[in-house]
Design a protein around this motif. Structure first.
Motif, mmCIF file in Angstrom:
data_model
loop_
_atom_site.group_PDB
_atom_site.id
_atom_site.type_symbol
_atom_site.label_atom_id
_atom_site.label_comp_id
_atom_site.label_asym_id
_atom_site.label_seq_id
_atom_site.Cartn_x
_atom_site.Cartn_y
_atom_site.Cartn_z
ATOM 1 N N GLY A 24 9.058 3.463 15.068
ATOM 2 C CA GLY A 24 7.841 2.771 14.768
ATOM 3 C C GLY A 24 8.013 1.981 13.582
ATOM 4 N N ALA A 25 9.008 1.119 13.955
ATOM 5 C CA ALA A 25 9.259 0.179 12.777
ATOM 6 C C ALA A 25 8.464 -1.033 12.298
ATOM 7 C CB ALA A 25 10.704 -0.462 13.149
ATOM 8 N N GLY A 26 7.665 -1.328 13.132
ATOM 9 C CA GLY A 26 6.714 -2.117 12.577
ATOM 10 C C GLY A 26 7.150 -3.706 12.182
ATOM 11 N N ASP A 51 8.690 2.067 23.547
ATOM 12 C CA ASP A 51 8.099 3.513 23.108
ATOM 13 C C ASP A 51 9.167 4.359 22.333
ATOM 14 O OD1 ASP A 51 5.167 4.871 23.751
ATOM 15 O OD2 ASP A 51 6.906 6.103 23.373
ATOM 16 N N VAL A 52 8.823 4.924 21.238
ATOM 17 C CA VAL A 52 9.710 6.243 20.631
ATOM 18 C C VAL A 52 10.210 7.073 21.483
ATOM 19 C CG1 VAL A 52 9.081 5.567 18.384
ATOM 20 C CG2 VAL A 52 7.921 7.396 19.676
ATOM 21 N N ASN A 105 7.780 5.904 9.076
ATOM 22 C CA ASN A 105 6.053 5.999 8.825
ATOM 23 C C ASN A 105 5.378 5.984 10.073
ATOM 24 O OD1 ASN A 105 3.757 5.991 7.604
ATOM 25 N ND2 ASN A 105 3.803 3.965 6.843
ATOM 26 N N GLU A 159 10.232 0.142 18.028
ATOM 27 C CA GLU A 159 9.037 -0.562 17.772
ATOM 28 C C GLU A 159 8.204 -0.935 19.102
ATOM 29 O OE1 GLU A 159 6.367 -0.752 15.366
ATOM 30 O OE2 GLU A 159 5.206 -1.450 17.339
ATOM 31 N N GLU A 217 -2.394 2.026 14.730
ATOM 32 C CA GLU A 217 -2.289 2.343 13.279
ATOM 33 C C GLU A 217 -1.253 1.546 12.527
ATOM 34 O OE1 GLU A 217 -3.183 6.047 11.936
ATOM 35 O OE2 GLU A 217 -3.484 7.013 13.926
ATOM 36 N N GLN A 218 -1.336 0.117 12.740
ATOM 37 C CA GLN A 218 -0.336 -0.693 12.059
ATOM 38 C C GLN A 218 -0.732 -0.787 10.622
ATOM 39 O OE1 GLN A 218 -0.220 -3.905 15.107
ATOM 40 N NE2 GLN A 218 1.601 -3.010 15.915
ATOM 41 N N TYR A 219 -0.289 0.080 9.896
ATOM 42 C CA TYR A 219 -0.197 -0.174 8.277
ATOM 43 C C TYR A 219 1.095 -0.248 7.734
ATOM 44 C CZ TYR A 219 -4.544 2.828 8.945
ATOM 45 O OH TYR A 219 -5.567 3.181 9.327
ATOM 46 N N ARG A 220 1.231 -1.388 7.436
ATOM 47 C CA ARG A 220 2.766 -1.602 6.656
ATOM 48 C C ARG A 220 2.815 -0.579 5.450
ATOM 49 N NH1 ARG A 220 4.414 -4.532 2.439
ATOM 50 N NH2 ARG A 220 5.781 -6.015 3.097
ATOM 51 N N THR A 221 4.131 -0.040 5.174
ATOM 52 C CA THR A 221 4.194 0.973 4.117
ATOM 53 C C THR A 221 4.273 -0.030 2.849
ATOM 54 O OG1 THR A 221 5.603 2.272 5.550
ATOM 55 C CG2 THR A 221 5.962 2.402 3.194
HETATM 56 N N1 SAH Z 1 7.173 1.841 9.867
HETATM 57 C C1 SAH Z 1 6.668 0.753 9.629
HETATM 58 C C2 SAH Z 1 5.010 0.591 10.521
HETATM 59 C C3 SAH Z 1 4.169 1.718 10.254
HETATM 60 S S1 SAH Z 1 2.748 1.515 11.085
HETATM 61 C C4 SAH Z 1 6.212 0.534 8.161
HETATM 62 O O1 SAH Z 1 6.809 1.600 7.279
HETATM 63 O O2 SAH Z 1 5.791 -0.301 7.592
HETATM 64 C C5 SAH Z 1 3.221 2.523 12.874
HETATM 65 C C6 SAH Z 1 4.015 1.483 13.619
HETATM 66 O O3 SAH Z 1 4.383 2.496 14.876
HETATM 67 C C7 SAH Z 1 3.224 0.501 14.136
HETATM 68 O O4 SAH Z 1 4.202 -0.779 14.031
HETATM 69 C C8 SAH Z 1 2.954 0.642 15.638
HETATM 70 O O5 SAH Z 1 2.983 -0.440 16.545
HETATM 71 C C9 SAH Z 1 4.051 1.638 16.198
HETATM 72 N N2 SAH Z 1 3.893 2.606 17.217
HETATM 73 C C10 SAH Z 1 2.672 3.518 17.265
HETATM 74 N N3 SAH Z 1 3.066 4.119 18.440
HETATM 75 C C11 SAH Z 1 4.200 3.834 18.882
HETATM 76 C C12 SAH Z 1 5.054 4.429 20.034
HETATM 77 N N4 SAH Z 1 4.692 4.929 20.586
HETATM 78 N N5 SAH Z 1 6.300 3.761 20.248
HETATM 79 C C13 SAH Z 1 6.766 2.941 19.230
HETATM 80 N N6 SAH Z 1 6.097 2.350 18.396
HETATM 81 C C14 SAH Z 1 4.801 2.876 18.096
#
Ligand code: SAH
Length: 209
Positions: A55-57, A105-106, A119, A77, A24-28
């Protein structure tokens, strides 16, 4: 820094190269990130603080936090490619020194922080994908800012889940959130959804005298 300026800087950052639907890689979008950061900043929870972005993306929230004065940000991330873009983005604004990029992983993150900003995945592709993020945030911080879908069932889940973990919702701000149609299952060019920006705070049990 003005909110408008922050929003503009963040919206110009580089996005995911080939977003992975399962993560779910949607950038904020810049304006949504700026709202979250502005709220946190105005409550004194960014400037001079140690922050975790779970999940810093591509780093939008991490970078924004440093621009608003954060002392240090942990950008956690699990996707290495996304983290590489986050590094480039941070370098482009000269804020990389204040960000520690953690490719994990978080659930593996374990530093205590003043504030969590995140996010997380909305859990629309992988059910409950937001839970490990919430659980980790409850573990490492007393103050959490998080973005979730503005839907009745999500709202009642968030209310109950935070309460069950000793947190209270103190703010909920509803905003439009635009995502470019990046995945095959998006038919329109621009997908417009509505999100809630939350602030959760650990409930302090007051002693009854
Ligand atoms: N926070 C960013 C990206 C949001 S999308 C922004 O605001 O733009 C969510 C992000 O969480 C994605 O980059 C995805 O790769 C990451 N992600 C998903 N599951 C994860 C996990 N279990 N551990 C770490 N990162 C994860």
């Amino acid at each position: 820094m003005m909110k408008k300026h922050l929003s503009m800087l963040l919206s110009r950052l580089e996005s995911f190269e080939s977003p992975k639907p399962e993560l779910e890689q949607y950038r904020t979008p810049g304006d949504v990130a700026a709202e979250l950061l502005w709220l946190a900043y105005s409550l004194g929870e960014v400037d001079g603080k140690v922050i975790a972005d779970l999940g810093a993306g591509t780093g939008v929230l991490s970078i924004g936090a440093v621009l608003m004065g954060a002392e240090k940000v942990y950008a956690v991330e699990k996707d290495e490619n996304a983290l590489e873009i986050a590094r480039r983005n941070a370098r482009s604004l000269g804020v990389e020194d204040r960000i520690e990029f953690i490719n994990a992983d978080v659930s593996e993150f374990s530093e205590r922080v003043d504030t969590v900003i995140m996010n997380p995945p909305f859990g629309s592709q992988v059910k409950h994908a937001d839970r490990p993020f919430l659980l980790k945030a409850f573990e490492v911080s007393d103050v959490i800012y998080s973005i979730h879908l503005a839907k009745p069932e999500v709202r009642s889940f968030i209310e109950a889940f935070t309460r069950d973990h000793g947190f209270v919702v103190t703010y909920r701000l509803t905003l439009p959130f635009e995502i470019p149609a990046q995945f095959h299952f998006h038919r329109k060019r621009l997908e417009r959804i509505t999100v809630d920006i939350y602030r959760f705070e650990r409930k302090i049990e007051k002693a009854i005298l």
